[in-house]
Design a protein around this motif. Structure first.
Motif, PDB file in Angstrom:
ATOM      1  N   UNK A  51      43.642  39.260  26.231  1.00  0.00           N
ATOM      2  CA  UNK A  51      43.588  39.821  27.608  1.00  0.00           C
ATOM      3  C   UNK A  51      43.230  40.649  27.719  1.00  0.00           C
ATOM      4  N   UNK A  52      42.001  40.628  27.615  1.00  0.00           N
ATOM      5  CA  UNK A  52      41.587  41.794  28.396  1.00  0.00           C
ATOM      6  C   UNK A  52      40.119  42.056  28.666  1.00  0.00           C
ATOM      7  N   UNK A  53      39.944  42.523  29.259  1.00  0.00           N
ATOM      8  CA  UNK A  53      38.540  41.817  30.737  1.00  0.00           C
ATOM      9  C   UNK A  53      37.400  43.001  31.050  1.00  0.00           C
ATOM     10  N   UNK A  54      36.260  43.452  30.428  1.00  0.00           N
ATOM     11  CA  UNK A  54      35.020  44.269  30.856  1.00  0.00           C
ATOM     12  C   UNK A  54      33.810  43.629  32.076  1.00  0.00           C
ATOM     13  N   UNK A  55      34.343  45.217  32.382  1.00  0.00           N
ATOM     14  CA  UNK A  55      33.301  44.517  33.995  1.00  0.00           C
ATOM     15  C   UNK A  55      32.181  45.601  34.523  1.00  0.00           C
ATOM     16  N   UNK A  56      31.117  45.452  33.781  1.00  0.00           N
ATOM     17  CA  UNK A  56      29.880  46.508  34.293  1.00  0.00           C
ATOM     18  C   UNK A  56      29.476  46.434  34.673  1.00  0.00           C
ATOM     19  N   UNK A  57      28.266  47.896  35.215  1.00  0.00           N
ATOM     20  CA  UNK A  57      27.358  47.383  37.111  1.00  0.00           C
ATOM     21  C   UNK A  57      27.879  47.154  38.198  1.00  0.00           C
ATOM     22  N   UNK A  58      27.338  46.560  39.092  1.00  0.00           N
ATOM     23  CA  UNK A  58      27.746  46.407  40.374  1.00  0.00           C
ATOM     24  C   UNK A  58      28.439  45.453  40.325  1.00  0.00           C
ATOM     25  N   UNK A  59      29.607  45.880  40.329  1.00  0.00           N
ATOM     26  CA  UNK A  59      30.783  44.085  39.946  1.00  0.00           C
ATOM     27  C   UNK A  59      30.259  43.087  41.474  1.00  0.00           C
ATOM     28  N   UNK A  60      30.042  43.565  42.444  1.00  0.00           N
ATOM     29  CA  UNK A  60      30.169  43.370  43.654  1.00  0.00           C
ATOM     30  C   UNK A  60      31.669  43.800  44.697  1.00  0.00           C
ATOM     31  N   UNK A  61      31.759  43.297  45.475  1.00  0.00           N
ATOM     32  CA  UNK A  61      32.577  43.907  46.937  1.00  0.00           C
ATOM     33  C   UNK A  61      34.470  43.770  46.137  1.00  0.00           C
ATOM     34  N   UNK A  62      34.840  44.642  46.034  1.00  0.00           N
ATOM     35  CA  UNK A  62      35.366  44.845  45.239  1.00  0.00           C
ATOM     36  C   UNK A  62      37.130  45.524  46.088  1.00  0.00           C
ATOM     37  N   UNK A  63      37.545  44.524  47.245  1.00  0.00           N
ATOM     38  CA  UNK A  63      38.125  44.458  47.823  1.00  0.00           C
ATOM     39  C   UNK A  63      39.480  43.553  47.454  1.00  0.00           C
ATOM     40  N   UNK A  64      40.746  43.772  48.309  1.00  0.00           N
ATOM     41  CA  UNK A  64      41.645  42.581  48.127  1.00  0.00           C
ATOM     42  C   UNK A  64      41.429  42.189  49.846  1.00  0.00           C
ATOM     43  N   UNK A 100      45.912  40.484  58.775  1.00  0.00           N
ATOM     44  CA  UNK A 100      44.077  40.955  58.000  1.00  0.00           C
ATOM     45  C   UNK A 100      44.431  42.618  57.780  1.00  0.00           C
ATOM     46  N   UNK A 101      43.764  42.333  56.311  1.00  0.00           N
ATOM     47  CA  UNK A 101      43.962  43.480  56.224  1.00  0.00           C
ATOM     48  C   UNK A 101      43.292  43.588  54.907  1.00  0.00           C
ATOM     49  N   UNK A 102      42.462  44.853  54.977  1.00  0.00           N
ATOM     50  CA  UNK A 102      41.163  44.924  53.097  1.00  0.00           C
ATOM     51  C   UNK A 102      41.526  46.257  52.877  1.00  0.00           C
ATOM     52  N   UNK A 103      41.324  46.370  51.126  1.00  0.00           N
ATOM     53  CA  UNK A 103      42.044  47.395  50.366  1.00  0.00           C
ATOM     54  C   UNK A 103      40.835  47.421  49.724  1.00  0.00           C
ATOM     55  N   UNK A 104      40.406  48.404  49.566  1.00  0.00           N
ATOM     56  CA  UNK A 104      38.778  48.499  48.783  1.00  0.00           C
ATOM     57  C   UNK A 104      39.252  49.608  47.729  1.00  0.00           C
ATOM     58  N   UNK A 105      38.528  49.626  46.279  1.00  0.00           N
ATOM     59  CA  UNK A 105      38.694  49.982  45.346  1.00  0.00           C
ATOM     60  C   UNK A 105      37.181  50.845  45.003  1.00  0.00           C
ATOM     61  N   UNK A 106      37.573  52.516  44.178  1.00  0.00           N
ATOM     62  CA  UNK A 106      35.594  52.944  44.278  1.00  0.00           C
ATOM     63  C   UNK A 106      35.555  51.782  43.200  1.00  0.00           C
ATOM     64  N   UNK A 107      33.855  52.306  42.726  1.00  0.00           N
ATOM     65  CA  UNK A 107      33.602  51.540  41.421  1.00  0.00           C
ATOM     66  C   UNK A 107      33.204  52.461  40.510  1.00  0.00           C
ATOM     67  N   UNK A 108      33.391  51.970  39.544  1.00  0.00           N
ATOM     68  CA  UNK A 108      33.364  53.015  38.349  1.00  0.00           C
ATOM     69  C   UNK A 108      32.314  52.268  36.969  1.00  0.00           C
TER      70      UNK A 108
END
Length: 386
Positions: free
Chosen positions: A288-301, A309-317
């Motif tokens: 069930x687990x997914x791990x993401x590292x580095x600059x994973x790309x456009x973090x938006x919905x 039209x609407x864009x939500x963005x999440x900060x990178x970690x």
């Protein structure tokens, strides 16, 4: 094979007729003009052809014929000419719905009062044309007595490009990203061979594109015991009987050649771990687990225009951990609360990284030997002789 290849053509041995396909009608590159069957080069100065019948360049013969319709017609010809006493594997790889956004006007007109954004309207029109083409191919299978013993798989290679008419909403991200909007592909399987309990159901079992090869070989009555070791697994029982998946893990990507992600603040967790460099563009799914590292790309919905039209963005970690069955939109990064899972998945990434082959980019020729303008009569053509 009919349609898009996009798996290399530096040498003739890299092209479909020399890689196991009996016939090939299609193109080599990632995309191009749907009507002219060409791709621009020399800074968009020259239009160079990209359409082959076998090894022969044939683009001028089919100018102004829309590729989606053309590829369906060629597939129908194959079906009509096929001998019923022999099995048939037909790989139909449509150019649609890839950019550039092009389609006959009659399909755009269908949506003129329903979708106001031009890119979204054209994208919907391209999808409708493709849907019609698939229906025509399916009808031809039925007319020629092949449908009752066929398996039809519809799938895609990645999520849609939001800047080219697509929408992956409510998933986060898009094509080229490691989020679900980039790696999760729309797909369905139709066949009279499916068990009744599997028909009309939605499977949430884990499967990835490499599983198709052993699955198809199984369907054809073969086996993979004499092949090289495969990453893929036979998933026919999962598909046909709505059973559990044989797969517990998927490596979405490990790309050490891509520029490393940024250096985050010193006190961020996992910044100085040694099991795997968290700045590498990588992602893995285990259960069930997914791990993401580095600059994973456009973090938006991105909500499509016709839904407001609407864009939500999440900060990178540096490290992101998601429980996909409970959070397929990837809104809740659980890395801080489940460091045990993070470390376990980082070790799995390192395990695969140590056993992987470093990617090579072969498409650059310093002496310009690949240039279709100066060497190949304006057609994209293999250029290596050995």
């Amino acid at each position: 094979m009919v349609g898009k290849w996009h798996l290399g053509f530096c040498h003739w041995n890299c092209t479909p007729p020399h890689r196991g396909f009996d016939t090939f009608f299609g193109f080599y590159l990632a995309g191009g003009d749907y009507f002219h069957h060409s791709r621009m080069c020399h800074g968009h100065k020259y239009e160079c052809f990209d359409l082959r019948d076998g090894d022969l360049s044939v683009a001028p013969n089919y100018r102004d014929q829309y590729s989606t319709t053309l590829f369906a017609q060629k597939s129908q010809e194959i079906i009509r000419n096929h001998k019923h006493d022999k099995p048939l594997f037909l790989y139909l790889s449509f150019q649609a719905v890839h950019s550039p956004l092009q389609v006959p006007t009659k399909y755009v007109t269908m949506y003129k009062d329903k979708i106001h954004d031009w890119d979204r309207r054209t994208y919907a029109a391209m999808t409708t044309c493709m849907d019609e083409a698939i229906g025509n191919v399916t009808d031809t299978l039925k007319e020629n007595g092949l449908l009752d013993n066929s398996v039809i798989v519809f799938s895609t290679d990645n999520g849609g490009a939001v800047n080219a008419g697509a929408s992956n909403w409510p998933l986060k991200g898009q094509k080229t990203t490691l989020y679900e909007g980039g790696v999760r592909g729309a797909a369905f399987v139709w066949s009279p061979l499916l068990k009744r309990n599997a028909r009309g159901t939605i499977s949430k079992e884990l499967m990835y594109i490499g599983d198709w090869l052993p699955t198809f070989i199984h369907l054809a009555g073969g086996n993979t015991t004499e092949t090289k070791e495969l990453d893929g697994q036979n998933q026919w029982t999962t598909i046909s009987e709505a059973g559990p998946s044989n797969r517990k893990e998927v490596v979405h990507n490990i790309d050490p050649l891509r520029p490393l992600g940024p250096v985050y603040k010193e006190d961020e967790p996992f910044q100085h771990i040694t099991s795997f460099n968290p700045r590498i563009f990588a992602s893995i799914r285990v259960g069930r687990w997914k791990l993401v590292t580095g600059s994973a790309g456009d973090p938006t919905w991105t909500t499509p225009d016709e839904m407001g039209f609407k864009r939500e963005i999440m900060a990178h970690t540096a490290v992101q951990l998601y429980n996909i069955p409970q959070d397929h939109e990837e809104r809740w990064n659980l890395a801080d609360s489940r460091p045990d899972v993070v470390y376990r998945l980082l070790k799995r990434l390192q395990f695969h990284y140590e056993r992987s082959v470093l990617p090579e980019n072969m498409f650059v020729s310093k002496n310009g030997a690949f240039d279709p303008v100066t060497h190949f009569d304006m057609a994209w053509t293999p250029w290596l002789s050995d």
